[in-house]
Design an enzyme around this catalytic site. Sequence first.
Site, PDB file in Angstrom:
ATOM      1  N   GLY A 236       0.778  -1.233   0.000  1.00 50.37           N
ATOM      2  CA  GLY A 236       0.000   0.000   0.000  1.00 50.37           C
ATOM      3  C   GLY A 236       0.805   1.275   0.000  1.00 50.37           C
ATOM      4  N   GLU A 277       4.661  -5.881   2.186  1.00 50.87           N
ATOM      5  CA  GLU A 277       4.466  -6.490   0.858  1.00 50.87           C
ATOM      6  C   GLU A 277       4.193  -5.446  -0.207  1.00 50.87           C
ATOM      7  OE1 GLU A 277       0.914  -8.696   1.555  1.00 50.87           O
ATOM      8  OE2 GLU A 277       1.948 -10.336   2.530  1.00 50.87           O
ATOM      9  N   PRO A 278       5.122  -4.545  -0.456  1.00 49.98           N
ATOM     10  CA  PRO A 278       4.840  -3.508  -1.438  1.00 49.98           C
ATOM     11  C   PRO A 278       4.911  -4.008  -2.877  1.00 49.98           C
ATOM     12  CG  PRO A 278       7.081  -3.321  -0.652  1.00 49.98           C
ATOM     13  CD  PRO A 278       6.457  -4.440   0.133  1.00 49.98           C
ATOM     14  N   TYR A 320      -9.637   3.138 -12.589  1.00 47.85           N
ATOM     15  CA  TYR A 320      -9.500   3.829 -11.290  1.00 47.85           C
ATOM     16  C   TYR A 320      -9.440   5.350 -11.451  1.00 47.85           C
ATOM     17  CZ  TYR A 320      -7.448  -0.816 -10.324  1.00 47.85           C
ATOM     18  OH  TYR A 320      -7.176  -2.152 -10.240  1.00 47.85           O
ATOM     19  N   CYS A 346     -11.830   0.523 -29.509  1.00 43.88           N
ATOM     20  CA  CYS A 346     -13.127   1.061 -29.912  1.00 43.88           C
ATOM     21  C   CYS A 346     -14.051   1.259 -28.716  1.00 43.88           C
ATOM     22  CB  CYS A 346     -13.755   0.137 -30.945  1.00 43.88           C
ATOM     23  SG  CYS A 346     -12.726   0.064 -32.404  1.00 43.88           S
ATOM     24  N   GLU A 347     -13.663   2.112 -27.806  1.00 49.27           N
ATOM     25  CA  GLU A 347     -14.511   2.501 -26.669  1.00 49.27           C
ATOM     26  C   GLU A 347     -14.188   3.934 -26.288  1.00 49.27           C
ATOM     27  OE1 GLU A 347     -15.357   0.131 -23.326  1.00 49.27           O
ATOM     28  OE2 GLU A 347     -14.914  -1.760 -24.340  1.00 49.27           O
ATOM     29  N   TYR A 375       1.050  -2.698 -12.137  1.00 51.91           N
ATOM     30  CA  TYR A 375      -0.352  -2.925 -12.507  1.00 51.91           C
ATOM     31  C   TYR A 375      -0.682  -2.317 -13.878  1.00 51.91           C
ATOM     32  CZ  TYR A 375      -0.470  -3.852  -7.492  1.00 51.91           C
ATOM     33  OH  TYR A 375      -0.204  -4.325  -6.244  1.00 51.91           O
TER      34      TYR A 375
HETATM   35  N1  LLP Z   1      -0.454  -7.507  -0.306  1.00 53.31           N
HETATM   36  C1  LLP Z   1      -1.706  -7.846  -0.621  1.00 53.31           C
HETATM   37  C2  LLP Z   1      -2.378  -8.887   0.162  1.00 53.31           C
HETATM   38  C3  LLP Z   1      -2.364  -7.214  -1.684  1.00 53.31           C
HETATM   39  O1  LLP Z   1      -3.615  -7.531  -1.980  1.00 53.31           O
HETATM   40  C4  LLP Z   1      -1.691  -6.211  -2.416  1.00 53.31           C
HETATM   41  C5  LLP Z   1      -2.340  -5.535  -3.539  1.00 53.31           C
HETATM   42  C6  LLP Z   1      -0.369  -5.871  -2.057  1.00 53.31           C
HETATM   43  C7  LLP Z   1       0.216  -6.549  -0.989  1.00 53.31           C
HETATM   44  C8  LLP Z   1       0.431  -4.834  -2.792  1.00 53.31           C
HETATM   45  O2  LLP Z   1      -0.154  -3.574  -2.724  1.00 53.31           O
HETATM   46  P1  LLP Z   1       0.628  -2.294  -3.296  1.00 53.31           P
HETATM   47  O3  LLP Z   1       1.861  -2.097  -2.456  1.00 53.31           O
HETATM   48  O4  LLP Z   1       1.007  -2.563  -4.695  1.00 53.31           O
HETATM   49  O5  LLP Z   1      -0.322  -1.162  -3.178  1.00 53.31           O
HETATM   50  N2  LLP Z   1      -4.507  -2.803  -9.550  1.00 53.31           N
HETATM   51  C9  LLP Z   1      -4.520  -1.754  -8.540  1.00 53.31           C
HETATM   52  C10 LLP Z   1      -3.836  -2.186  -7.265  1.00 53.31           C
HETATM   53  C11 LLP Z   1      -4.401  -3.455  -6.712  1.00 53.31           C
HETATM   54  C12 LLP Z   1      -3.712  -3.914  -5.478  1.00 53.31           C
HETATM   55  C13 LLP Z   1      -4.171  -5.276  -5.091  1.00 53.31           C
HETATM   56  N3  LLP Z   1      -3.518  -5.803  -3.940  1.00 53.31           N
HETATM   57  C14 LLP Z   1      -3.907  -0.487  -9.115  1.00 53.31           C
HETATM   58  O6  LLP Z   1      -3.531  -0.495 -10.278  1.00 53.31           O
HETATM   59  O7  LLP Z   1      -3.836   0.526  -8.426  1.00 53.31           O
END
Ligand code: LLP
Length: 420
Positions: A236, A277-278, A320, A346-347, A375
């Site tokens: 996060g 877990e970034p 998003y 085409c959207e 992502y």
């Molecule tokens: N740990 C778990 C259990 C998760 O579900 C996620 C992300 C992370 C770690 C890593 O989160 P991060 O550090 O990348 O924020 N597709 C979306 C983001 C979806 C995140 C899903 N889970 C986007 O493009 O913003």
Amino acid sequence: MSKVLGTSIELTGGQYTIQGLPAVEMAERFGTPLYVYDGDWVNTRYSELYDLIAWPRLRVLYAMKANYSPAILRLLLENGAYLDTVSPGEVELALKIGFPPGRLLYTANSITDAEMTEVQSKGVLLNIGSLSRLEKYGRAFPGTEVCLRFNPDVVAGSHAKIQTGGDLTKFGILLQDLPRVLELAATYRLSVVGLHEHTGSGISETDKVFQSMRNLLSIATPEAFPELRFVDFGGGFKVPYSPDEKRIDYASFGAQIRTIFAEFCAAYGRDLDMYFEPGKYVVAESGYMIVEVNTLKNNKGRLIAGTNSGFGHLIRPMIYDAYHHIVNLSNPHGPPRTYDVCGNICETGDRFATDRVLPEVCEGDLLAILNAGAYCCAMGSVYNLRPLPTEVLVHKGQATLARKGLSNVELADEILRTYE
Ligand code: LLP
């Protein structure tokens, strides 16, 4: 010389370079649309977290869902990285690349019995996020080690679709269900070695991170969980996507985290490992998607720049409303004009940017979409049967092909092969 946002692209003497390589030359060499990843920047971002969160027993698990490009995973493997995985497919890829099972954690939701068994049999620790799955796990694998995912009861994240905490989401076991968790763990003699939470993605309020940590730690008592080895606070970590956003002061954030955890460990009675877990933090700022403008329109004063890519290749603005900064590689110092930067799908929603001020764009110009490492390609599709772009890795000043995109003929052949 100036870097753009927290990325590694630099504007030097009228041209944009990545590790000294002109971005325009990479686009000419490999063709567009093109993903370029700065592998050394990935490692820098990964490693710096160990300095920013200076807990001696820190473990950073890269969330490989953000970008599973094997070229990036190999660099992280050499760098000693750990991984957060969320599907048997991710586990399989990580193991094939050479990650030992002990460097993975498996955090999936809504898993099947078959997935559970498949991953468990590979020696990967499972992180379980529901009472129902915990019971099935205990029945299948009594007496084994497990990690438990709780819902931190905090709502945060840069968009409603990526907020994970709070009792309206599907993730984690509610903190109030602790008594039932303990009953199940006792019934099946499970050894709970880790506790986990993940609050959301792109969290701008650091207070919410601290609150989630405290909420999880409130149940991590030696009476309830005497065998803990680690506590995992998920991902996060936000990075700036637009010039209006300030970078979070991660040094003071890290110091605060360390204090919270040190106080917890003192109360718990021994020092535990702290996991994060970034995904975005590690890879977002290392990726660029380079596209070519092929169509300019002036709709009664509204300038529309059409490019040779679309939301199949980078969908974050569409789903998003995400802002991705764009630079004009071909004309960095042109006079400012306002554009809608669109794709070739085409959207109507197929738009990378709306009302965006860019140095004047001409047909044939190359644009780079920044913060495209997390992502973006990983969420790609071949919608409209547009093959995914080629991916290039820049490492130690050299650009090499990470994956060659399929030609139109190859994509059509692959579809025929898999459907027939
Ligand atoms: N740990 C778990 C259990 C998760 O579900 C996620 C992300 C992370 C770690 C890593 O989160 P991060 O550090 O990348 O924020 N597709 C979306 C983001 C979806 C995140 C899903 N889970 C986007 O493009 O913003």
